[in-house]
Design an enzyme around this catalytic site. Sequence first.
Site, mmCIF file in Angstrom:
data_model
loop_
_atom_site.group_PDB
_atom_site.id
_atom_site.type_symbol
_atom_site.label_atom_id
_atom_site.label_comp_id
_atom_site.label_asym_id
_atom_site.label_seq_id
_atom_site.Cartn_x
_atom_site.Cartn_y
_atom_site.Cartn_z
ATOM 1 N N ASP A 52 71.260 118.028 128.836
ATOM 2 C CA ASP A 52 71.637 118.251 127.360
ATOM 3 C C ASP A 52 70.812 117.668 126.437
ATOM 4 O O ASP A 52 71.209 116.372 126.144
ATOM 5 C CB ASP A 52 72.948 117.701 127.173
ATOM 6 C CG ASP A 52 73.692 118.308 125.786
ATOM 7 O OD1 ASP A 52 72.584 118.728 124.758
ATOM 8 O OD2 ASP A 52 74.833 118.098 125.629
ATOM 9 N N HIS A 75 72.022 113.276 119.790
ATOM 10 C CA HIS A 75 72.230 112.012 120.871
ATOM 11 C C HIS A 75 71.310 111.143 121.046
ATOM 12 O O HIS A 75 71.290 109.809 121.633
ATOM 13 C CB HIS A 75 72.716 112.671 122.170
ATOM 14 C CG HIS A 75 73.741 113.636 122.120
ATOM 15 N ND1 HIS A 75 75.136 113.547 121.637
ATOM 16 C CD2 HIS A 75 73.962 115.190 122.343
ATOM 17 C CE1 HIS A 75 75.639 114.400 121.447
ATOM 18 N NE2 HIS A 75 74.980 115.638 122.123
ATOM 19 N N ILE A 129 75.227 109.962 118.522
ATOM 20 C CA ILE A 129 76.434 109.749 119.291
ATOM 21 C C ILE A 129 76.261 110.038 120.537
ATOM 22 O O ILE A 129 75.314 110.769 120.893
ATOM 23 C CB ILE A 129 77.635 110.726 118.619
ATOM 24 C CG1 ILE A 129 77.100 112.214 118.692
ATOM 25 C CG2 ILE A 129 77.931 110.304 117.230
ATOM 26 C CD1 ILE A 129 78.644 112.972 118.478
ATOM 27 N N GLY A 132 79.786 114.375 124.143
ATOM 28 C CA GLY A 132 81.206 114.466 124.563
ATOM 29 C C GLY A 132 81.298 114.385 126.041
ATOM 30 O O GLY A 132 82.357 113.867 126.560
#
Lengths: 279, 279
Positions: B184, B189, B205, B208
């Site tokens: 990903d 990120h 961040i 998830g």
Amino acid sequence: MTSLNLDIIGKETEERTIKYTWKDVILYNLGIGAQPDELKFVYERNPGGVQVFPSYACILAGAGFPRFSSKPVDGARFIHGEQMIKLVKPFPSEGELKVKGVCENMFDKGKAAVIHTRMSGRTPDGEHIFDAKYVHFYIGEGGWGGDRGPKAEPLDPPEGKEPDFSLSYKTNINQAAIYRLSGDYNPLHLDPVFAKRSGRFDRPILHGLCTYGYATRSIVYGLCDGDVSRFKEFKARFTSEVYPGETLTTEGWKDNGRYIIQVKTERSTVLGNAYAVVE
Amino acid sequence: MTSLNLDIIGKETEERTIKYTWKDVILYNLGIGAQPDELKFVYERNPGGVQVFPSYACILAGAGFPRFSSKPVDGARFIHGEQMIKLVKPFPSEGELKVKGVCENMFDKGKAAVIHTRMSGRTPDGEHIFDAKYVHFYIGEGGWGGDRGPKAEPLDPPEGKEPDFSLSYKTNINQAAIYRLSGDYNPLHLDPVFAKRSGRFDRPILHGLCTYGYATRSIVYGLCDGDVSRFKEFKARFTSEVYPGETLTTEGWKDNGRYIIQVKTERSTVLGNAYAVVE
């Protein structure tokens, strides 16, 4: 009696082509402690492509090793003593390099053999990228009546003088687990039972070349302002083990066009007899 | 007007074969925080092969997504809302799985569409390994006069009751940089400029699904004694962002044959409306 193939001295191995992707590079850079804010080393969208720490030479050079012995090499007796890398040009972000190697010499220290190997890597159109030199001690394989070889010139930091640069990085507890995914799967660096059985260590140790990678990264930041194209040469002797989680402090002292380098943990000096050349 | 392909609802995608190696598995396990002493999850010489955390389903399922829209999906408006995984059998240590998916439904909430997708993975000889269900919100793509869909049943921990298990793991500052190498590569990120431009976050961040992986790992240790074959099902809603370096605390409360699950950081609840089923 030695099991060494003394007749390989001076003969080049066949050239091998090694492919690598930006993902291999990022995994390696993370393996030697690159942090997320070192974007050009961990982010494939960096303009011009991800940059490669020069010590990646040690990963690619692994493909060039000649066949030292008529028997499988016994990892427990085959000790990596010294490492040198020389960068002619920075590594491409990805692609392929042609690697070949040569055993330059085997010296007979009686109880051990000392093996000098040199590898080189070139682009497919022949551009010279790197050389990597290794010194290995092969315990129990001396005694064939050969040359003992030269004595190494000691290379110590000047006594009582503050270093011209000093950089510390705390390794992660999972540093060896990440580093090994770049290709060195020796169980000594992960398996506690194996590490204890070696008789030399309490628990798994960090790869020597991971420490060497941290030192390279420190030289890139401490002496080259983060610019890998200014990094030319780095040689070091492995003097003590490192455990994952320990802090590596790399220091350098100016010395006639080069820097004398030393790397310490909280406990001991782990790379010594070391120098770096930068532009 | 929605750009969604409403006519794909209920139609299965073509089966795709996904290969993975033990190295992919170890990299994933390290990405969700596995430590070097979790040997069976990080060491390829583990008897029977390296073990795979069940949330690896979310990596493999990525191959099964149908084509939701006639236009390229706009990542900034396509929000991962919920994730469910169901393990029929543990993952093989390496090999290949056949993955296919189906869009189960698209609901019209007016300002957004809510898209339910289910993927499944099977071995080449047809053995069912996993299902993975996703709920995505696609902002700006509702308003076609469709069904609003069912209201989700709230699933909260019992008030004032201590959890039956609680496990905390501090994420590393480089956790997203490692996790993303499992596939990903969303710049959100890693890239600070991109993350700020989103208008929703100050800095990059954590994925998830990395948080979801930490929760899965906590359930495996907290409820299954480290045995992945006892892990059956886990569903959760993403309720807030996590920054690399924060500590993830996963807690569970017994509730009629399942556990109500909640994951918090120092700042907020990040996975809620969650349950797990184990044996």
